[in-house]
Enzyme design. Structure first.
Site, PDB file in Angstrom:
ATOM      1  N   HIS A  75      -7.971  -5.308  -0.064  1.00  0.00           N
ATOM      2  CA  HIS A  75      -6.671  -4.662   0.094  1.00  0.00           C
ATOM      3  C   HIS A  75      -5.930  -5.176   1.333  1.00  0.00           C
ATOM      4  CE1 HIS A  75      -3.663  -1.618  -0.408  1.00  0.00           C
ATOM      5  NE2 HIS A  75      -3.933  -1.038   0.741  1.00  0.00           N
ATOM      6  N   ASP A 114      -8.623  -6.814  -4.442  1.00  0.00           N
ATOM      7  CA  ASP A 114      -8.238  -5.484  -3.947  1.00  0.00           C
ATOM      8  C   ASP A 114      -8.799  -4.428  -4.903  1.00  0.00           C
ATOM      9  OD1 ASP A 114      -7.006  -3.138  -3.145  1.00  0.00           O
ATOM     10  OD2 ASP A 114      -5.001  -4.008  -2.994  1.00  0.00           O
ATOM     11  N   SER A 173       0.838  -1.189   0.000  1.00  0.00           N
ATOM     12  CA  SER A 173       0.000   0.000   0.000  1.00  0.00           C
ATOM     13  C   SER A 173       0.883   1.253   0.000  1.00  0.00           C
ATOM     14  CB  SER A 173      -0.919  -0.043   1.222  1.00  0.00           C
ATOM     15  OG  SER A 173      -1.959   0.882   1.094  1.00  0.00           O
TER      16      SER A 173
END
Lengths: 209, 390
Positions: free
Chosen positions: B356, B323, B157
């Site tokens: 995610h 995601d 991320s």
């Protein structure tokens, strides 16, 4: 792009050795449809190439990355356009062309990306297939091509003769061509195309633009 | 709590490196920041030729406690399944460094830190920081640790954004890079979600224009709402449905009111409440903004391939099928750019329905890929890979 299962006869390994024999040591190589990375591994060990791979299946990619190879998940029909012109010395498409949606476009992309292109494929014109079709009236299912028509990944079979025509259509120069027998060994004599087309179980071509 | 939070921003329980005004950081936004400090943890041992260092970059609300219990929450290290002895990033073999990001609130200079010029908390007087500022700060830390080249940089991320920035800014210092569930630029949708979060914080009357420390209050409700909204984006519809469905929380029927009737509501409220105990509201504004501003190609005339031109780094890029915050397509943009710049790249899309968040969870396929890639890289780097039995 998973490679066709070539049965237990070791035909696949013979095919790998032949392909490896065409690659210059130290070259930049892209292997499309690299499966579990066996050919790339062989090329990196024996030819010290700077090797990259592309493979459709997650299992294949993971196997490759886990053995230290540089492989991206991708599809020969879609993802070759991302590579710049002349990115590699050799681009290899081994036992995969017949499983692509648009073989002609794929071949054109290969010739754009690589200075040399190595293509190997099962020859659908081999006498065994011809006899099966002639006598049983069914699509051939053989030891080397074990799939039924309805569940085969091989949606664009061609013969050696067909492939030669395609090469001419896309202006590819044929630098080398080999027909392989059932044991994966090169047919040890030169012969007219029609003979190879009859006795070759597989074919390996070295092309360039 | 707020005195605590202020204290840990200046004096964290981890290692800290402090720099005087002479060693100020020049920020992307213009001003120089100094004195400043960076808090970090290390795991494992640096080898004799200093070639086995791995930098772990944390995500939005992460911290330096990647593989050891967080002293404030008591929870295990946030990536202790991936990093630790015998783990894919094996601290028996690699020397792992993880630093709190610039703008954070656990010991690296951020809005909750003391502004040396005033003796007050920085608050909104702190200049905005960028992903590149975070990376530059880490580079200074590594200089002082005597680490010239990193064997690997890994992060998910926002951590992945830092990995990409590292590879672009310091290619010769990065032997291998593993950006996971990330993107080379923050998408419009993601900026939108962040804006909702920031507005929730700033709408809380206790935010006081960022001066809540001085007023002895804290915009906890705003920050909790921000976290609740963000948390939804980290999950996936199938994962939520599997975990909670329409199940009711400790009751037989709905109450015809606005209590947390549903388990999912109760879960989100809990997520929001526990978050405010460990995170500074202003820090949330700064770090989300840093992500919003991230657009790696923009620094290279709009060409991402140019960011990685002649890169010597080996890349292993990973995404997760479910995601939707950092979808696979974002990773493929990076893969394409790396291919176009003839870089050495591997790419794996991991099948997972956990959204995610998957990069922080038990994902065996991700672990196998990281382990395998690092082993291959270790062989190429000439350091003994784990399991080689040296």
């Amino acid at each position: 792009m998973s490679r066709v299962q070539l049965s237990e006869t070791g035909a696949s390994r013979g095919d790998h050795r032949l392909v490896a024999g065409l690659v210059t040591p130290g070259a930049r190589v892209l292997d499309i449809g690299c499966g579990d990375g066996a050919l790339l591994d062989l090329l990196m060990r024996e030819k010290q190439v700077d090797g990259r791979g592309m493979e459709l299946s997650q299992a294949g990619v993971n196997a490759c990355v886990a053995r230290g190879l540089s492989v991206v998940q991708g599809d020969a029909d879609r993802d070759l356009e991302d590579y710049p012109d002349d990115a590699f010395d050799f681009v290899i498409l081994s036992q995969t062309l017949q499983a692509t949606r648009a073989p002609r476009k794929v071949l054109e992309q290969l010739l754009r990306i690589g200075e040399h292109v190595i293509v190997s494929f099962p020859n659908f014109g081999v006498w065994r297939n011809r006899l099966q079709l002639l006598f049983t009236g069914s699509m051939p299912v053989t030891e080397h091509l074990p799939y039924s028509w309805y569940d085969t990944p091989n949606i664009h079979f061609c013969t050696i003769r067909d492939f030669v025509s395609l090469c001419r259509e896309v202006d590819a120069r044929m630098e080398k061509a080999m027909a392989l027998n059932a044991r994966g060994e090169p047919v040890p004599f030169t012969a007219p195309w029609w003979v190879w087309n009859l006795i070759g179980e597989q074919a390996v071509f070295l092309l360039r633009r | 709590m707020s005195a605590d939070a202020a204290n840990r921003a200046d004096h964290p329980s981890s290692k800290v490196m402090r720099f005087s005004a002479d060693a100020a950081l020049t920020l992307d936004s213009g001003p120089k920041l100094g004195p400043w400090q960076i808090a970090y943890e290390t795991y494992g041992t640096l080898n004799a030729d200093r070639s086995n260092a791995v930098l772990v970059c944390h995500a939005l609300t992460g911290d330096q406690y990647v593989a050891s219990p967080n002293p404030y929450t008591g929870k295990p290290g946030w990536w202790s399944m991936l990093v630790g002895p015998g783990r894919p990033v094996d601290t028996n073999h690699y020397f792992v460094i993880c630093a709190n990001v610039l703008g954070g609130c656990l010991g690296t200079t951020g809005p909750a830190s003391t502004n040396p010029a005033t003796g007050q908390r920085w608050g909104l007087d702190l200049p905005l920081v960028t992903i590149r500022d975070m990376v530059n700060a880490q580079a200074v830390l590594l200089d002082h640790l005597g680490i010239e080249t990193l064997f690997a940089v890994i992060g998910g991320s926002m951590g992945g954004m830092q990995v990409l920035q590292w590879a672009a800014s310091y290619p010769e210092r990065v032997f291998s890079a593993i950006p996971i569930a990330t993107a080379a630029r923050h998408s419009s949708q993601n900026i939108a979600f962040h804006e909702v979060g920031r507005q929730a914080v700033m709408a809380d009357p206790n935010w006081c224009g960022g001066r809540y420390f001085e007023r002895g209050v804290r915009p906890s409700k705003g920050l909790a709402v921000a976290r609740m909204a963000a948390h939804i984006t980290y999950l996936s519809d199938p994962a939520l449905h599997r975990k909670f469905g329409r199940n009711l929380q400790d009751r037989e029927t709905v109450t015809f009111g606005f209590d947390a009737d549903f388990q999912i509501e109760s879960y989100l409220r809990h997520q929001g409440m526990t978050f405010v105990d460990r995170f500074d509201p202003n820090s949330y504004l700064y770090v989300t903004r840093a992500m919003d501003y991230f657009d790696l190609a923009a620094d290279y005339d709009g060409s991402l391939a140019r960011a990685f031109l002649h890169s010597p780094t080996r890349f292993c890029i990973m995404s997760f099928t479910s995601d939707w915050l950092f979808p696979t397509e974002e990773s493929k943009v990076v893969v394409r750019a790396l291919n176009a710049s003839a870089a050495n790249v591997s790419f794996v899309e991991v099948e997972s329905d956990r959204g995610h968040d998957a990069f922080l969870l038990d994902e065996p396929e991700m672990f196998r890929t990281v382990r395998g890639f690092l082993t291959g890289a270790a062989n190429a780097r000439g350091i003994t890979p784990p399991g080689a039995g040296a």
